[in-house]
Design a protein around this motif. Sequence first.
Motif, PDB file in Angstrom:
ATOM      1  N   ILE A 158       7.171   7.920  10.850  1.00 35.22           N
ATOM      2  CA  ILE A 158       5.730   7.724  10.702  1.00 35.22           C
ATOM      3  C   ILE A 158       5.467   6.226  10.755  1.00 35.22           C
ATOM      4  CG2 ILE A 158       3.720   7.978   9.194  1.00 35.22           C
ATOM      5  CD1 ILE A 158       5.095  10.420   7.961  1.00 35.22           C
ATOM      6  N   ASN A 159       4.654   5.807  11.709  1.00 36.78           N
ATOM      7  CA  ASN A 159       4.286   4.396  11.844  1.00 36.78           C
ATOM      8  C   ASN A 159       2.837   4.210  11.420  1.00 36.78           C
ATOM      9  OD1 ASN A 159       6.762   3.532  12.899  1.00 36.78           O
ATOM     10  ND2 ASN A 159       6.161   4.076  14.990  1.00 36.78           N
ATOM     11  N   VAL A 160       2.602   3.259  10.547  1.00 37.46           N
ATOM     12  CA  VAL A 160       1.238   2.829  10.218  1.00 37.46           C
ATOM     13  C   VAL A 160       1.022   1.494  10.910  1.00 37.46           C
ATOM     14  CG1 VAL A 160      -0.371   2.173   8.397  1.00 37.46           C
ATOM     15  CG2 VAL A 160       1.219   4.072   8.032  1.00 37.46           C
ATOM     16  N   LEU A 161       0.071   1.464  11.837  1.00 36.53           N
ATOM     17  CA  LEU A 161      -0.164   0.304  12.699  1.00 36.53           C
ATOM     18  C   LEU A 161      -1.480  -0.356  12.339  1.00 36.53           C
ATOM     19  CD1 LEU A 161       0.643   2.194  16.027  1.00 36.53           C
ATOM     20  CD2 LEU A 161       2.275   0.885  14.645  1.00 36.53           C
TER      21      LEU A 161
ATOM     22  N   PRO B 238      -6.837 -10.293  24.507  1.00 34.06           N
ATOM     23  CA  PRO B 238      -6.688  -8.896  24.086  1.00 34.06           C
ATOM     24  C   PRO B 238      -6.192  -8.801  22.651  1.00 34.06           C
ATOM     25  CG  PRO B 238      -4.899  -9.540  25.557  1.00 34.06           C
ATOM     26  CD  PRO B 238      -5.881 -10.659  25.563  1.00 34.06           C
ATOM     27  N   SER B 239      -6.574  -7.721  21.997  1.00 34.82           N
ATOM     28  CA  SER B 239      -6.081  -7.469  20.650  1.00 34.82           C
ATOM     29  C   SER B 239      -4.596  -7.147  20.704  1.00 34.82           C
ATOM     30  CB  SER B 239      -6.851  -6.304  20.019  1.00 34.82           C
ATOM     31  OG  SER B 239      -8.230  -6.568  19.973  1.00 34.82           O
ATOM     32  N   MET B 240      -3.974  -7.168  19.540  1.00 40.00           N
ATOM     33  CA  MET B 240      -2.550  -6.861  19.465  1.00 40.00           C
ATOM     34  C   MET B 240      -2.326  -5.779  18.415  1.00 40.00           C
ATOM     35  SD  MET B 240       0.677  -9.363  18.538  1.00 40.00           S
ATOM     36  CE  MET B 240       0.539 -10.239  20.107  1.00 40.00           C
ATOM     37  N   VAL B 241      -1.499  -4.798  18.756  1.00 42.07           N
ATOM     38  CA  VAL B 241      -1.124  -3.742  17.826  1.00 42.07           C
ATOM     39  C   VAL B 241       0.221  -4.107  17.212  1.00 42.07           C
ATOM     40  CG1 VAL B 241      -0.528  -1.306  17.580  1.00 42.07           C
ATOM     41  CG2 VAL B 241      -2.395  -1.990  19.104  1.00 42.07           C
ATOM     42  N   VAL B 242       0.260  -4.176  15.875  1.00 40.15           N
ATOM     43  CA  VAL B 242       1.506  -4.507  15.173  1.00 40.15           C
ATOM     44  C   VAL B 242       1.785  -3.433  14.132  1.00 40.15           C
ATOM     45  CG1 VAL B 242       1.219  -6.982  15.524  1.00 40.15           C
ATOM     46  CG2 VAL B 242       0.318  -5.916  13.448  1.00 40.15           C
ATOM     47  N   LYS B 243       3.030  -3.339  13.741  1.00 34.73           N
ATOM     48  CA  LYS B 243       3.440  -2.342  12.755  1.00 34.73           C
ATOM     49  C   LYS B 243       3.168  -2.875  11.355  1.00 34.73           C
ATOM     50  CE  LYS B 243       7.155  -0.177  13.758  1.00 34.73           C
ATOM     51  NZ  LYS B 243       8.586   0.138  13.981  1.00 34.73           N
ATOM     52  N   ASP B 244       2.448  -2.087  10.563  1.00 36.51           N
ATOM     53  CA  ASP B 244       2.211  -2.441   9.169  1.00 36.51           C
ATOM     54  C   ASP B 244       3.412  -2.022   8.324  1.00 36.51           C
ATOM     55  OD1 ASP B 244       0.939  -3.445   6.991  1.00 36.51           O
ATOM     56  OD2 ASP B 244      -0.492  -1.817   6.767  1.00 36.51           O
ATOM     57  N   PHE B 245       3.800  -0.753   8.440  1.00 33.87           N
ATOM     58  CA  PHE B 245       5.032  -0.264   7.829  1.00 33.87           C
ATOM     59  C   PHE B 245       5.412   1.056   8.472  1.00 33.87           C
ATOM     60  CE2 PHE B 245       1.623   1.279   4.993  1.00 33.87           C
ATOM     61  CZ  PHE B 245       1.889   2.635   4.971  1.00 33.87           C
TER      62      PHE B 245
ATOM     63  N   TYR C   7      -3.991  12.179   3.136  1.00 36.77           N
ATOM     64  CA  TYR C   7      -4.385  10.965   2.402  1.00 36.77           C
ATOM     65  C   TYR C   7      -5.202  11.334   1.177  1.00 36.77           C
ATOM     66  CZ  TYR C   7      -6.816   6.610   1.282  1.00 36.77           C
ATOM     67  OH  TYR C   7      -7.333   5.513   0.633  1.00 36.77           O
ATOM     68  N   GLU C   8      -4.786  10.849   0.004  1.00 41.96           N
ATOM     69  CA  GLU C   8      -5.532  11.040  -1.243  1.00 41.96           C
ATOM     70  C   GLU C   8      -6.302   9.754  -1.494  1.00 41.96           C
ATOM     71  OE1 GLU C   8      -6.489  10.499  -4.287  1.00 41.96           O
ATOM     72  OE2 GLU C   8      -7.113  12.536  -4.756  1.00 41.96           O
ATOM     73  N   ASP C   9      -7.632   9.782  -1.253  1.00 48.92           N
ATOM     74  CA  ASP C   9      -8.403   8.552  -1.259  1.00 48.92           C
ATOM     75  C   ASP C   9      -8.594   7.957  -2.645  1.00 48.92           C
ATOM     76  OD1 ASP C   9      -9.990  10.704  -1.968  1.00 48.92           O
ATOM     77  OD2 ASP C   9     -11.802   9.918  -1.035  1.00 48.92           O
ATOM     78  N   GLU C  10      -8.744   8.788  -3.675  1.00 48.08           N
ATOM     79  CA  GLU C  10      -9.024   8.261  -5.004  1.00 48.08           C
ATOM     80  C   GLU C  10      -7.808   7.555  -5.611  1.00 48.08           C
ATOM     81  OE1 GLU C  10     -12.238  10.774  -7.261  1.00 48.08           O
ATOM     82  OE2 GLU C  10     -10.752  12.138  -6.415  1.00 48.08           O
ATOM     83  N   LEU C  11      -6.618   8.056  -5.298  1.00 45.12           N
ATOM     84  CA  LEU C  11      -5.395   7.436  -5.804  1.00 45.12           C
ATOM     85  C   LEU C  11      -4.745   6.528  -4.780  1.00 45.12           C
ATOM     86  CD1 LEU C  11      -3.807  10.518  -7.625  1.00 45.12           C
ATOM     87  CD2 LEU C  11      -5.256   8.721  -8.586  1.00 45.12           C
TER      88      LEU C  11
ATOM     89  N   ASN D 185      -0.214   3.810  -0.214  1.00 47.91           N
ATOM     90  CA  ASN D 185      -0.917   3.725   1.062  1.00 47.91           C
ATOM     91  C   ASN D 185      -0.935   2.316   1.635  1.00 47.91           C
ATOM     92  OD1 ASN D 185      -2.679   4.635   3.217  1.00 47.91           O
ATOM     93  ND2 ASN D 185      -4.336   3.597   2.142  1.00 47.91           N
ATOM     94  N   GLN D 186      -0.791   1.302   0.787  1.00 44.35           N
ATOM     95  CA  GLN D 186      -0.856  -0.076   1.268  1.00 44.35           C
ATOM     96  C   GLN D 186       0.488  -0.594   1.772  1.00 44.35           C
ATOM     97  OE1 GLN D 186      -3.819  -1.391   1.637  1.00 44.35           O
ATOM     98  NE2 GLN D 186      -4.701   0.429   0.665  1.00 44.35           N
ATOM     99  N   SER D 187       1.578  -0.151   1.154  1.00 44.14           N
ATOM    100  CA  SER D 187       2.896  -0.685   1.505  1.00 44.14           C
ATOM    101  C   SER D 187       3.836   0.352   2.096  1.00 44.14           C
ATOM    102  CB  SER D 187       3.553  -1.280   0.261  1.00 44.14           C
ATOM    103  OG  SER D 187       3.838  -0.254  -0.696  1.00 44.14           O
ATOM    104  N   GLY D 188       3.537   1.643   1.898  1.00 49.17           N
ATOM    105  CA  GLY D 188       4.437   2.691   2.354  1.00 49.17           C
ATOM    106  C   GLY D 188       5.568   2.980   1.395  1.00 49.17           C
ATOM    107  N   GLN D 189       5.617   2.284   0.272  1.00 53.50           N
ATOM    108  CA  GLN D 189       6.701   2.470  -0.691  1.00 53.50           C
ATOM    109  C   GLN D 189       6.719   3.902  -1.221  1.00 53.50           C
ATOM    110  OE1 GLN D 189       6.350   0.072  -4.202  1.00 53.50           O
ATOM    111  NE2 GLN D 189       8.207   0.880  -5.163  1.00 53.50           N
ATOM    112  N   LEU D 190       7.897   4.520  -1.231  1.00 53.30           N
ATOM    113  CA  LEU D 190       8.059   5.857  -1.786  1.00 53.30           C
ATOM    114  C   LEU D 190       8.004   5.775  -3.302  1.00 53.30           C
ATOM    115  CD1 LEU D 190       8.683   8.879  -1.539  1.00 53.30           C
ATOM    116  CD2 LEU D 190      11.115   8.282  -1.452  1.00 53.30           C
ATOM    117  N   LEU D 191       7.061   6.521  -3.913  1.00 50.52           N
ATOM    118  CA  LEU D 191       6.849   6.442  -5.351  1.00 50.52           C
ATOM    119  C   LEU D 191       7.396   7.655  -6.104  1.00 50.52           C
ATOM    120  CD1 LEU D 191       3.196   5.075  -5.225  1.00 50.52           C
ATOM    121  CD2 LEU D 191       5.294   3.759  -5.561  1.00 50.52           C
ATOM    122  N   ARG D 192       7.176   8.858  -5.581  1.00 52.80           N
ATOM    123  CA  ARG D 192       7.678  10.063  -6.230  1.00 52.80           C
ATOM    124  C   ARG D 192       7.949  11.134  -5.187  1.00 52.80           C
ATOM    125  NH1 ARG D 192       6.903  11.336 -11.701  1.00 52.80           N
ATOM    126  NH2 ARG D 192       8.145  13.160 -11.197  1.00 52.80           N
ATOM    127  N   THR D 193       8.811  12.077  -5.536  1.00 51.67           N
ATOM    128  CA  THR D 193       9.109  13.228  -4.686  1.00 51.67           C
ATOM    129  C   THR D 193       9.015  14.490  -5.526  1.00 51.67           C
ATOM    130  OG1 THR D 193      10.571  11.944  -3.244  1.00 51.67           O
ATOM    131  CG2 THR D 193      10.836  14.325  -3.213  1.00 51.67           C
TER     132      THR D 193
END
Length: 482
Positions: free
Chosen positions: A334-337, A348-355, A399-403, A427-435
Motif C-alpha cells: 500500500i503506497n500513500v503518495l 509539472p507537479s511531482m508525485v512522491v511517496k509519503d509512506f 479510513y477512520e476520520d475521527e481517530l 494515518n499521518q506516518s503509516g506506523q502500525l499501532l495495533r493488530t
Amino acid sequence: MAPYRGKRAVNAAELLIRRSRGLRDAGTIVRHNMEVFRALLFQDNRNFIQVWSRASKSPIMYENGKIYFENYQICYGCVHSEPQILYKLPERSKLEKFEDALLCQSPLNRTLASPSDQKPSLLALTANNWLYRLSADTGEELQRVYLSPRHKFRYLSWDVSQEIFYVKSIQNKETSVARQVFGSGVTDAVLSQGVLVVSYSNKTVKLYSFEHIVQRYMTEKLILGKQSSLLGGKTVGDVPFGIPVNIHITDCPVVLFEVSCSNNSIRIGGYPWHYIYTPPHKNHKGTHHICSLKDSTTATNGIQNMNCCSLESDWIIFHPDDSGRIIHVGPTIINVLKILGELNSSCPSMVVKDFSMATHRNNIPNAQVTVTSSGRTVKRRFHQLDDDPDQETFRLVEYEDELDLLAVVVTNGEEGEGRAHIQLHDNQSGQLLRTFDLTEQWDETYRHELSIDKDTIVHVEQKKTTFCCHLYKLITAKNEEA
C-alpha cells in the motif's frame, strides 16, 4: 521569556480535568476527546472482541452507528455493548419497497426550522416514486414527497461538498433533444463537487458546471409544498403531479473537461487539482496516470504501476481525509503518495511517496519444475499469484476520520484456514499501532465490507445468497465495555 510549550504526553485524567474546568472550546474538546480515545484504543489490556453476529437473506447495511436489515425495515443501534433494535417498520408491498436510502444529518453551524429536522433522518426512495424522510432513531415518518408520474427513480446519492443530495432515474432511451445537447451514447451521469460528470459508451467522460446549468436553464424555482405555474397552480410534490421538470437545456453547455479513460473511471482531487485515470488502450492496462487538471500535463513520476499478477486488480483513490494525498492499494503493498506542486507554476507537479505498508511474505520463489517420487518431471505452467490465498495479502483499507487511523484487512490462508486480521495504522506516518484478529473465517471469493467507527468494527460478508454481519466492540481484559 515565554514558557516552553514542547509536546509532552498528557494522560486521560488530566485532559478530563481540563475539560471539566471549561479550559477548552468545543472544537478543542472534541479533538482532545478523540486523543483520549486513541490512547485507550492502544492500551494492551483492550481488544476488539466479536460480540454479535446476524445473518439475513437480504443485504445488510451499516452507517453511523446503525445496522439496517430487511431492506431498511429493521434498524439496530450499536451504541451499547450489543446492538439493540431501534425500530421495525410495517411490511411494505412490492410497489412500496425501498429502492435506495441515505442517512441525513443536519448541519452543525445553523439551526433548522423544526426540532425534528435537527435530528438525523433516513431518506428512503420507494419503487412507486415516493421519497420519505424518516426519523433515524424511531422510524417515524417526518415527511413525504411524490417525485414524478413520468420518470422512474431508483438511486439516491450525495454531493457532499455542496451539501445536497440528488435522485437519479433508471436509464431511458436517449431522446433527440438529449442527443443534441449532450451528444449520443450517454451511459451515466453523477454529481460531484458541483460538477455534472457524464460518461459515454465510447469510454469518454465529460465534466460540466452544474451551477452554470441551473443558473442559465432554470425556468422556475420550485419549493416543495408550494404552488407552481409549471403545474397550473398545483402543489409541488403532491400526487399525481410530483416535481415538474424546471430545467430545460436548449443548447450544449460548455464542457469544462474531457478525457478518454478505461471503464469510464476518473478521480479528481489533490492540490493543485489533479485527476487520475487509465487510458483506454491495452498497453496501458494496469497503469494509473496522475495529471494536472489545468493542462493535462502528466506529473513527474505520475504513472503508477504495481505490475500485479493477481485475480483482483490494484486500486487507487484520492485520500478521503482531504489531505490531497493518494492511496494506491495492491495485494502486497500500500503506497500513500502526495503531490508536490505550485498552483501557478509552469513546472509539472511531482508525485512522491509519503509512506508505504507491505505484507510479510516468505519470499521463497516457487520452483517451476517439480520432480515426482517416480522421477517424472512436471513443469508448472503458472507463477503464484500476488493475491494467492496461501500468502499474506491486503484485502481492504478503510479510513477512520475521527481517530485519524487507517484500518487494513490482511488475510493469511496458511494451512487453508482463511484467517484475517485488522491492522490499525497512524494515518499521518503509516506506523502500525495495533493488530486485532477477526474470529470468523475469511473467504476471499465472497464480497466483504468493513466499517470502523471508534469502538466498533462491523464486518459484512456475502456468502452466495446469504449476508452475515459480525460486530466487534472494544473490550477490556475483564470483559467490560470500553
